[in-house]
Design an enzyme around this catalytic site. Structure first.
Site: not given
Ligand SMILES: [Fe+2]
Length: 386
Positions: A262, A299, A305, A335
């Protein structure tokens, strides 16, 4: 800024006389960035371009006002549920999330702008979720379609003429919207390994002098709208030369990178701005290590943000979101995928997601319009078994 363009009639050197066949002198208008140090465009008008009478500003869109402070939480706003507020684009923009660098909103116009509008506070970036139309400027007409980004430089007056089809555009006001500098070589050309080439962008089609009968100009400056009456059509341009102009980029022309494992989102960086990076997530194969986990890893990007607008496709990492959904994951708490999504992605070979992401360095605040379409269960939806 993309590259230099020359259109129509220009003299062989800047700041020298250009005359019509009848001998009438043309008038330069130099649109310059960073004082006189940055990119610029010189347009040649038939008449003096700086004759403006003060007038009432009869048009302008809503300015962002923060809703009362709330706890830090993952947020989901369903922009698809926003009431359709029609009218011209200059009036119907609805701000949803913002900070001192960017204002993100939704625009659903159903009429052409009745005035010329210039945003002297910020560059503007639109993403056309649905619809299409024409952006008219003194530099020409720029046709745009669904899935296009449209970039409009600060201070350039324009008019949106949307098609009759339903329109839904994401709007982003930000300072200094540009292509990330890492995609350019030392002469400013887009590198061969950039995720797009110069051929992927559409520039305005120069039209030449045009009088639409419109004499009203609205300028946004200092967070307020200011009105002017013009003596004549400001579209009286016979030619121009420069690097400051609006352009369109179809998101599906973005050449996504895929790795053995990824890759972080900045490989999807499409536009940069002060305090923000805009990334495009387009349908693509996924990572090709036999044990790769294609789903984004949990992460904590502690300096950003994250704003994500879901356009369409299957979002493997999320449940309960659909086209038009906006997620806002603030810095401060990690998140990641919804329960089960991480595991379920093992072995996936492709993703059909189409999404526009903004990472912002300053915290984003929500407006009352965003709160009105908030999904209250989103924060807890990340808890397994909820
Ligand atoms: Fe993210």
């Amino acid at each position: 800024m993309l590259d230099r363009v020359v259109a129509g009639i220009v003299p062989p050197k800047h700041h020298i006389a250009l005359r019509s066949e009848a001998g009438d002198l043309r008038y330069e208008e130099c649109l310059t960035r960073a004082g006189f140090d940055g990119p610029y465009t010189i347009a040649y008008h038939e008449r003096r371009p700086h004759e403006h009478r003060l007038a009432e500003a009869a048009h302008g869109f809503a300015l962002p006002v923060a809703a009362p402070a709330r706890p830090l939480a993952k947020r989901h706003y369903r922009s698809q549920d926003l009431p359709r507020r029609g009218g011209p684009a200059v009036d119907c923009r609805v701000p949803l999330l913002f900070n001192d660098d960017v204002v993100i909103g939704l625009v659903q116009p159903d009429a052409a702008d009745p005035v010329y509008f210039a945003n002297a506070d910020a560059d503007e970036l639109f993403f056309v979720v649905h619809g299409g139309g024409v952006l008219r400027t003194m530099l020409g007409d720029l046709r745009f379609e669904q899935d296009d980004y449209v970039v409009i430089p600060k201070g350039l007056f324009y008019r949106f003429l949307p098609d009759a089809a339903p329109q839904r555009w994401l709007s982003i006001e930000a300072a200094d919207i540009h292509l990330p500098r890492k995609w350019r070589n030392e002469v400013g050309q887009l590198r061969m390994d950039a995720p797009y080439s110069h051929r992927d962008f559409r520039r305005p089609t120069f039209v030449g002098p045009l009088d639409e009968g419109i004499r009203a100009l609205v300028v946004k400056r200092g967070g307020a709208f200011h009105g002017f009456t013009l003596e004549r059509s400001p579209l009286d341009v016979v030619g121009w030369d420069g690097a400051v102009y609006p352009f369109a980029f179809p998101i599906l022309r973005f050449q996504a990178r895929v790795g053995l494992v990824h890759l972080p989102p900045d490989w999807h960086g499409t536009f940069a701005a002060r305090g923000a990076l805009v990334c495009s997530f387009v349908p693509r194969p996924t990572d090709f290590h036999p044990e790769a986990i294609p789903c984004p890893y949990p992460h904590a990007s502690v300096d950003c943000d994250e704003f994500l607008f879901y356009c369409r496709g299957n979002f493997t990492s999320r449940r309960g979101v659909g086209p038009g959904s906006i997620s806002h994951h603030p810095a401060g708490v990690p998140h990641g995928p919804h329960p089960g999504a991480y595991e379920a992605s093992l072995g996936a070979r492709e993703t059909s997601e189409l999404a526009v992401m903004l990472d912002t360095t300053r915290p984003l605040s929500a407006t009352a319009a965003a709160l009105a379409v908030e999904d209250p269960g989103y924060q807890d939806s990340f808890i397994a078994g909820s």
